[in-house]
Design a protein around this motif. Structure first.
Motif, PDB file in Angstrom:
ATOM      1  N   THR A   1      19.654  20.300   7.632  1.00  0.00           N
ATOM      2  CA  THR A   1      19.786  21.092   6.495  1.00  0.00           C
ATOM      3  C   THR A   1      19.012  21.022   5.216  1.00  0.00           C
ATOM      4  N   ARG A   2      17.926  19.690   5.230  1.00  0.00           N
ATOM      5  CA  ARG A   2      17.577  19.256   4.202  1.00  0.00           C
ATOM      6  C   ARG A   2      16.199  18.719   4.346  1.00  0.00           C
ATOM      7  N   LYS A   3      14.890  19.064   3.754  1.00  0.00           N
ATOM      8  CA  LYS A   3      13.692  18.432   3.848  1.00  0.00           C
ATOM      9  C   LYS A   3      13.448  17.782   2.706  1.00  0.00           C
TER      10      LYS A   3
ATOM     11  N   GLY B   1      23.256  22.349   3.473  1.00  0.00           N
ATOM     12  CA  GLY B   1      22.537  21.177   2.675  1.00  0.00           C
ATOM     13  C   GLY B   1      22.767  21.261   1.253  1.00  0.00           C
ATOM     14  N   TYR B   2      22.825  22.305   0.728  1.00  0.00           N
ATOM     15  CA  TYR B   2      23.372  22.210  -0.640  1.00  0.00           C
ATOM     16  C   TYR B   2      24.680  21.700  -0.839  1.00  0.00           C
ATOM     17  N   GLU B   3      25.545  21.978  -0.023  1.00  0.00           N
ATOM     18  CA  GLU B   3      26.988  21.553  -0.184  1.00  0.00           C
ATOM     19  C   GLU B   3      26.995  19.827   0.283  1.00  0.00           C
ATOM     20  N   GLN B   4      26.083  19.234   1.104  1.00  0.00           N
ATOM     21  CA  GLN B   4      25.749  17.929   1.201  1.00  0.00           C
ATOM     22  C   GLN B   4      25.479  17.393  -0.026  1.00  0.00           C
TER      23      GLN B   4
ATOM     24  N   GLY C   1      26.455  13.004   2.400  1.00  0.00           N
ATOM     25  CA  GLY C   1      27.221  14.026   1.753  1.00  0.00           C
ATOM     26  C   GLY C   1      27.863  15.041   3.246  1.00  0.00           C
ATOM     27  N   MET C   2      27.784  14.669   4.325  1.00  0.00           N
ATOM     28  CA  MET C   2      28.214  15.483   5.401  1.00  0.00           C
ATOM     29  C   MET C   2      29.806  14.955   5.561  1.00  0.00           C
ATOM     30  N   THR C   3      30.611  15.926   5.670  1.00  0.00           N
ATOM     31  CA  THR C   3      31.995  15.579   5.958  1.00  0.00           C
ATOM     32  C   THR C   3      32.387  16.022   7.294  1.00  0.00           C
ATOM     33  N   LYS C   4      33.326  15.522   7.983  1.00  0.00           N
ATOM     34  CA  LYS C   4      33.859  15.907   9.205  1.00  0.00           C
ATOM     35  C   LYS C   4      34.179  17.321   9.379  1.00  0.00           C
TER      36      LYS C   4
ATOM     37  N   GLN D   1      33.348  22.880  11.171  1.00  0.00           N
ATOM     38  CA  GLN D   1      33.503  24.283  10.594  1.00  0.00           C
ATOM     39  C   GLN D   1      32.259  25.011  10.223  1.00  0.00           C
ATOM     40  N   GLU D   2      31.285  24.026   9.863  1.00  0.00           N
ATOM     41  CA  GLU D   2      30.050  25.088   9.255  1.00  0.00           C
ATOM     42  C   GLU D   2      28.889  24.640  10.274  1.00  0.00           C
ATOM     43  N   TRP D   3      28.502  23.471  10.356  1.00  0.00           N
ATOM     44  CA  TRP D   3      27.287  22.882  10.921  1.00  0.00           C
ATOM     45  C   TRP D   3      27.158  23.287  12.345  1.00  0.00           C
TER      46      TRP D   3
END
Length: 191
Positions: free
Chosen positions: A19-21, A38-41, A137-140, A145-147
């Motif tokens: 989700t990010r570079k 990526g923004y949310e992370q 920054g990733m949550t379970k 639910q998203e990834w």
């Protein structure tokens, strides 16, 4: 950082996730958001960093300096070396993980719903030679639910360990859904 795009060059490229570079910009990195997740992370990393700073643990985390819709700016820390061209899980007996790191892993899991933090790609080494969290920054909940739905749909890539058809080296490849037959690595041109 007004001229952030000027740093996003092949020469400054550090790595890419789903989700990010990430690019290096002197003593900072620019995390370009490839997807809303990526923004949310990045926003979650900023929240965690601020809380860890308040609790006296800031030296264990790469500082999140700015978060914008398109990108985030974080302090630079050298990525840990890959093993056989891939990341790996850090075990509790890894000498680089201190008792504080282990306590922070538990705290991040318990209080922030953090996901997949023991992956070596989520750590770096700062200028003081301390191992620090760089991707935290990733949550379970976000993962499930998203990834996962986006990865299943081929929007977000999953990482497979296979032979690149160009360089012939077995390494991590980015695969966009079950119908993606392009088995090239990032170094050979796949984004």
């Amino acid at each position: 950082m007004k001229n952030w795009k000027a740093y996003c060059t092949k020469e400054n490229f550090l790595g890419i996730g789903s989700t990010r570079k990430v690019y290096r910009a002197g003593n900072e990195v620019i995390k370009v958001h490839l997807h809303q997740v990526g923004y949310e992370q990045s926003m979650q990393e900023k929240l965690i960093y601020q809380e860890m700073e308040r609790r006296g643990y800031r030296s264990y985390f790469a500082e999140v300096k700015e978060v914008h819709e398109e990108y985030a700016v974080q302090s630079f820390a050298s990525p840990l070396d890959l093993k056989d061209f891939q990341t790996y899980d850090l075990s509790a007996d890894d000498k680089r993980l201190t008792a504080d790191h282990l306590r922070l892993l538990e705290l991040l899991d318990r209080e922030f719903d953090s996901f997949d933090l023991k992956d070596s790609g989520n750590f770096g080494v700062d200028a003081s030679s301390r191992m620090v969290f760089i991707d935290y920054g990733m949550t379970k909940k976000r993962y499930e639910q998203e990834w996962v739905p986006e990865a299943d749909a081929g929007v977000i890539p999953q990482i497979y360990f296979e032979v690149c058809r160009i360089c012939g080296i077995e390494k991590e490849l980015r695969i966009y859904g079950e119908h993606d037959l392009d088995r090239r690595c990032v170094e050979c041109g796949k984004c």
